[in-house]
Design a protein around this motif. Structure first.
Motif, short mmCIF file in Angstrom:
data_model
loop_
_atom_site.label_atom_id
_atom_site.label_comp_id
_atom_site.label_asym_id
_atom_site.label_seq_id
_atom_site.Cartn_x
_atom_site.Cartn_y
_atom_site.Cartn_z
N ILE A 105 1.19 -1.20 0.30
CA ILE A 105 0.25 0.13 -0.01
C ILE A 105 0.46 1.33 -0.21
N THR A 106 0.34 1.98 -1.37
CA THR A 106 1.27 2.85 -1.53
C THR A 106 0.91 4.36 -1.83
N PRO A 107 1.20 5.48 -0.78
CA PRO A 107 -0.31 6.39 -0.86
C PRO A 107 0.98 7.27 -1.84
N LEU A 108 0.30 8.13 -2.66
CA LEU A 108 0.87 8.53 -4.23
C LEU A 108 0.92 10.46 -3.62
N MET A 109 2.21 10.25 -2.85
CA MET A 109 3.24 11.94 -3.00
C MET A 109 3.51 12.64 -3.77
N ASP A 110 2.92 13.98 -3.63
CA ASP A 110 4.34 14.76 -4.47
C ASP A 110 5.66 14.93 -4.05
N ASP A 111 5.95 16.01 -4.31
CA ASP A 111 7.39 16.50 -4.18
C ASP A 111 7.67 17.47 -2.64
N GLY A 112 6.68 17.54 -2.53
CA GLY A 112 6.52 18.56 -0.78
C GLY A 112 7.30 17.96 0.35
N PRO A 113 7.56 19.54 0.82
CA PRO A 113 8.61 19.19 1.73
C PRO A 113 7.86 18.64 3.47
N THR A 118 0.00 -4.98 9.66
CA THR A 118 0.97 -4.81 8.94
C THR A 118 0.89 -4.58 7.46
N PRO A 119 0.54 -3.84 6.33
CA PRO A 119 -0.56 -4.59 4.79
C PRO A 119 -0.06 -5.61 4.02
N GLU A 120 1.43 -5.78 4.43
CA GLU A 120 3.03 -6.78 3.24
C GLU A 120 2.20 -8.44 4.46
N THR A 170 -2.23 12.13 -4.01
CA THR A 170 -3.44 12.23 -5.01
C THR A 170 -4.18 10.70 -4.84
N GLY A 171 -3.34 10.27 -4.30
CA GLY A 171 -4.23 8.95 -4.42
C GLY A 171 -3.45 7.73 -3.55
N VAL A 172 -3.67 6.68 -3.62
CA VAL A 172 -3.35 5.80 -2.56
C VAL A 172 -3.05 4.10 -3.77
N GLU A 173 -2.34 3.92 -4.12
CA GLU A 173 -1.86 2.64 -4.78
C GLU A 173 -2.12 1.64 -4.28
N VAL A 174 -2.90 0.34 -3.91
CA VAL A 174 -2.58 -0.50 -3.92
C VAL A 174 -2.38 -2.04 -4.41
N ALA A 175 -1.44 -2.66 -4.20
CA ALA A 175 -0.97 -4.02 -5.24
C ALA A 175 -1.19 -4.70 -4.72
N TYR A 176 -2.02 -5.78 -5.36
CA TYR A 176 -2.57 -7.17 -4.19
C TYR A 176 -1.72 -8.08 -5.32
#
Length: 136
Positions: free
Chosen positions: A14-22, A65-67, A99-105
């Motif tokens: 599970i990966t939050p899709l983040m910009d490069d903001g500090p 933990t999701p993994e 901007t979103g959350v990527e879920v790989a499964y």
């Protein structure tokens, strides 16, 4: 989760899709199946904001933990859902956007990926002028 899922699925990441903001750092991700993993006497899951991660409030505990987590087949159970908990820490002044959350499964031996659109904008400090990023 689709009520039509006849096989379990295994969460890969599970990966939050983040910009490069500090401003933000991702502290971690957790997952729980609703209603299966709700604490005793809890009526509902889902929350938007709590202090600390992982959460310690009685209604929010129980996530793992999701993994590698295996989500049971729904077999028509439309009341079942999967809650994703994401912890963030404000680490600097500025603006950060998710901007979103990527879920790989994996489902039936096939690796799949879904992006859940979910916009979060954090401006630090709280008094800073802020404009949310528009998802593309």
């Amino acid at each position: 989760m689709s009520g039509a899922a006849t096989s379990p699925l295994t969460i890969v990441s599970i990966t939050p899709l983040m910009d490069d903001g500090p401003a933000l750092r991702v502290v971690g991700t957790r997952i729980r199946v609703i209603p299966d993993m709700l604490p005793a006497n809890a009526e509902v899951g889902w929350f938007e904001y709590l202090m600390g991660f992982p959460p310690t409030e009685s209604f929010a505990v129980g996530a793992v933990t999701p993994e590698g987590f295996v989500v049971r087949a729904t077999n028509g159970d439309d009341d079942m859902s999967v809650e994703v908990q994401i912890g963030y820490e404000v680490v600097a002044a500025g603006v950060s956007n998710r901007t979103g959350v990527e879920v790989a499964y994996e489902y039936d031996g096939v690796r799949k990926r879904v992006v859940i659109p979910s916009l979060l904008t954090v401006c630090a400090p709280a008094t800073a002028a802020c404009t949310a990023q528009t998802p593309s």
